[in-house]
Design a protein around this motif. Structure first.
Motif, short mmCIF file in Angstrom:
data_model
loop_
_atom_site.label_atom_id
_atom_site.label_comp_id
_atom_site.label_asym_id
_atom_site.label_seq_id
_atom_site.Cartn_x
_atom_site.Cartn_y
_atom_site.Cartn_z
N GLY A 357 0.83 -1.20 0.00
CA GLY A 357 0.00 0.00 0.00
C GLY A 357 0.86 1.24 0.00
O GLY A 357 2.08 1.15 -0.17
N GLU A 359 -3.38 2.39 -0.58
CA GLU A 359 -4.35 2.36 -1.66
C GLU A 359 -4.35 3.70 -2.39
O GLU A 359 -3.76 4.68 -1.89
N PRO A 360 -4.97 3.79 -3.56
CA PRO A 360 -5.00 5.06 -4.30
C PRO A 360 -5.49 6.26 -3.49
O PRO A 360 -5.06 7.39 -3.72
N ASP A 361 -6.38 6.00 -2.52
CA ASP A 361 -6.89 7.12 -1.70
C ASP A 361 -6.00 7.41 -0.49
O ASP A 361 -6.34 8.23 0.36
N SER A 363 -5.17 5.24 1.88
CA SER A 363 -5.51 4.42 3.04
C SER A 363 -4.80 3.07 2.97
O SER A 363 -4.20 2.71 1.96
N VAL A 365 -5.42 -1.22 4.03
CA VAL A 365 -6.46 -2.23 4.24
C VAL A 365 -6.01 -3.15 5.36
O VAL A 365 -4.95 -3.76 5.29
N LYS A 368 -4.89 -6.77 4.63
CA LYS A 368 -3.56 -6.89 4.02
C LYS A 368 -2.46 -6.66 5.06
O LYS A 368 -1.44 -7.35 5.07
#
Length: 522
Positions: A357, A359-361, A363, A365, A368
């Motif tokens: 990570g 993530e694209p935003d 954040s 997960v 994971k």
């Protein structure tokens, strides 16, 4: 009207009766009590004032003294044979109060803190220290605890935490914004207070549907952290003098604010919790549910109506908030301090996290993150060093217990201490050092070291909020470690980080000013 007088003879007779009562009581406890055969100091066998001296006069040092007792009544050299004879048989089991035994043996921990199939009560003389007698945590009876716990389990399940993952991330993002502000203002951050504000905002949002917003406070609501620790310390006093609890609760708040401001803040908070409980009960009676709150979870459960009173709801909420904030925050602060003190470990952790990570935003997960071995090792090591509840947690069996050659009588409170197990040098070499690699090495060697990591307890009484705690730890470290560097500021492990005293939870030395850092961009 002439008042009656008390003769000298009556005074002498009364005093003599008291002395005789004490002498006979001491003789019984020393020679005829069911625990008379167990090793331990004579004074501890005779009176609870022995514990009072080490835990209240010396403020939270009884756990260290118990360690010394195990050493003293363990192995004896030939020139110590007189000590051996005076103190009866020796071994890893010690009588620490007139009615209580303590064992130092990590392999016996799960026998004391057993699963639900083996009924074990909490000791009624111990749970009073929680100050919340109707909570599941302070419930002595095994059966009643199981009933009360059943109402809480779904609320803190893995699925419930997953459903609230976005809510947790939102609070962590708020913390990150505050840390960025601290960079711009060149502020020194009380990291332990900052993480306490985070965990408080998460647990109050999660449990009550309305966050306390301590992350908005300029000092991260430092007084609340001090209040929680002060309340824990007061619990040690309540265990010795249980009659003080109703007096404390009955004392007018205005008077308490003058006599003991920290206790007054705690009582004021309890009053606020009671008002919340009363309001939700009234709304529930009118058909308006407070969805997503711990109050409503209890009200919607299958437990009897008698278990859904305002007193019960208030006590339950009080213990959950206290337990759900301080220990997780302390773990986060400890881990962050040790990573800030060792750039190689920090970089290794950061590199691993960045493989999955963000993530694209921006954040991460949780699912994971839970698969990352070094992140997991860092968290597990921090939780080990934090130790959860540091004081002993006595259990009372419904049948005799067997330990080595000893038969422990039915109804005897028996305990071990999380801190002692988590810091056993035979299991964890150099236990006061932050060494995440030990967990990976153990797993690679097929060693179940995790069996001895007992910060969340074991068995049917283990921490109900464990899933929430792990989620907070994984997500917070992922965000903070990849976005910020921290420079330790006037903080040492010995004075400010490591546990020095037992106030139900472990605290550093009294002169500590907290875990302080200067935050810089990663």
């Amino acid at each position: 009207m002439e008042l009656p007088t008390v003769s000298n003879a009556a005074v002498i007779a009364g005093f003599s009766s008291l002395v005789l009562y004490c002498v006979l009581g001491a003789l019984y406890r020393l020679y005829f009590h069911p625990l008379a055969k167990f090793p331990g100091p004579r004074l501890a066998a005779v009176t609870g004032w022995y514990e009072f001296y080490h835990d209240i006069i010396h403020r939270g040092l009884f756990i260290w003294h118990i360690q010394k007792l195990h050493d003293q009544y363990g192995e004896f050299e030939e020139d110590e044979i007189l000590v051996y004879l005076l103190n009866s048989d020796a071994g890893p089991i010690v009588r620490i109060t007139p009615s209580e035994l303590h064992i130092r043996d990590p392999d016996y921990y799960e026998e004391i803190y057993a699963a639900a199939a083996k009924k074990k009560d909490k000791w009624s003389g111990w749970v009073v220290m929680a100050g919340a007698p109707d909570s599941a945590f302070a419930t002595a009876s095994h059966n009643l605890h199981r009933l009360r716990r059943s109402a809480l389990n779904p609320f803190f399940s893995k699925r419930a935490i997953a459903n609230n993952e976005a809510q947790i991330k939102e609070k962590i993002e708020h913390l990150c914004r505050r840390l960025k502000d601290c960079i711009e203002n060149d502020e020194v951050v009380r990291l332990d207070a900052a993480f306490m504000a985070l965990t408080m905002d998460i647990i109050t949002q999660f449990a009550f549907g309305d966050s306390y917003n301590y992350l908005e406070e300029p000092d991260f609501k430092l007084e609340w952290k001090e209040t929680v620790i002060g309340g824990s310390a007061n619990g040690v006093f309540l265990r010795q003098f249980p009659w003080a609890l109703p007096i404390l609760k009955a004392t007018p708040l205005s008077l308490l604010q003058v006599a003991n401001p920290k206790a007054a803040r705690l009582v004021a908070w309890q009053h606020m919790m009671r008002r919340q409980a009363d309001a939700i009960l009234a709304k529930n009676a009118a058909g308006k549910k407070a969805e997503g709150t711990i109050f409503q979870a209890v009200l919607d459960s299958d437990i009897p109506l008698a278990e859904k009173t305002a007193e019960r709801l208030t006590d339950e909420a009080q213990t959950l908030v206290g337990a759900g904030s301080e220990t997780t925050a302390k773990s986060l602060a400890m881990i962050s301090f040790f990573l800030a003190s060792d750039r190689k470990k920090l970089q290794k952790l950061r590199d691993e996290i960045l493989t999955i990570g963000p993530e694209p935003d921006g954040s991460f997960v949780l699912l994971k993150l839970e698969q990352l071995p070094y992140l997991t090792a860092c968290i597990t090591e921090g939780v080990r060093m934090m130790s959860g509840v540091t004081t002993r947690l006595p259990r009372v069996a419904h049948e005799p217990m067997k330990y080595q050659e000893w038969e422990i009588p039915t109804g005897t409170p028996v305990s071990q201490m999380n801190y002692v197990v988590n810091n056993d040098p035979k299991l964890f070499p150099k236990p006061l050092e932050f060494h995440p690699e030990r967990w990976i090495e153990a797993e690679d060697s097929g060693i179940r070291l995790d069996r001895y990591m007992v910060s969340f307890g074991k068995g049917s009484r283990s921490c109900v909020g464990i899933n929430l705690a792990w989620a907070e730890l994984y997500l917070t470290l992922a965000y903070v470690a990849t976005r910020f560097d921290m420079e330790v500021y006037d903080t040492t492990a010995e004075r400010d980080v490591l546990i020095d005293r037992d106030f139900f939870v472990g605290v550093p030395k009294e002169e500590s000013k907290g875990i302080r850092v200067k935050v810089v961009k990663a």
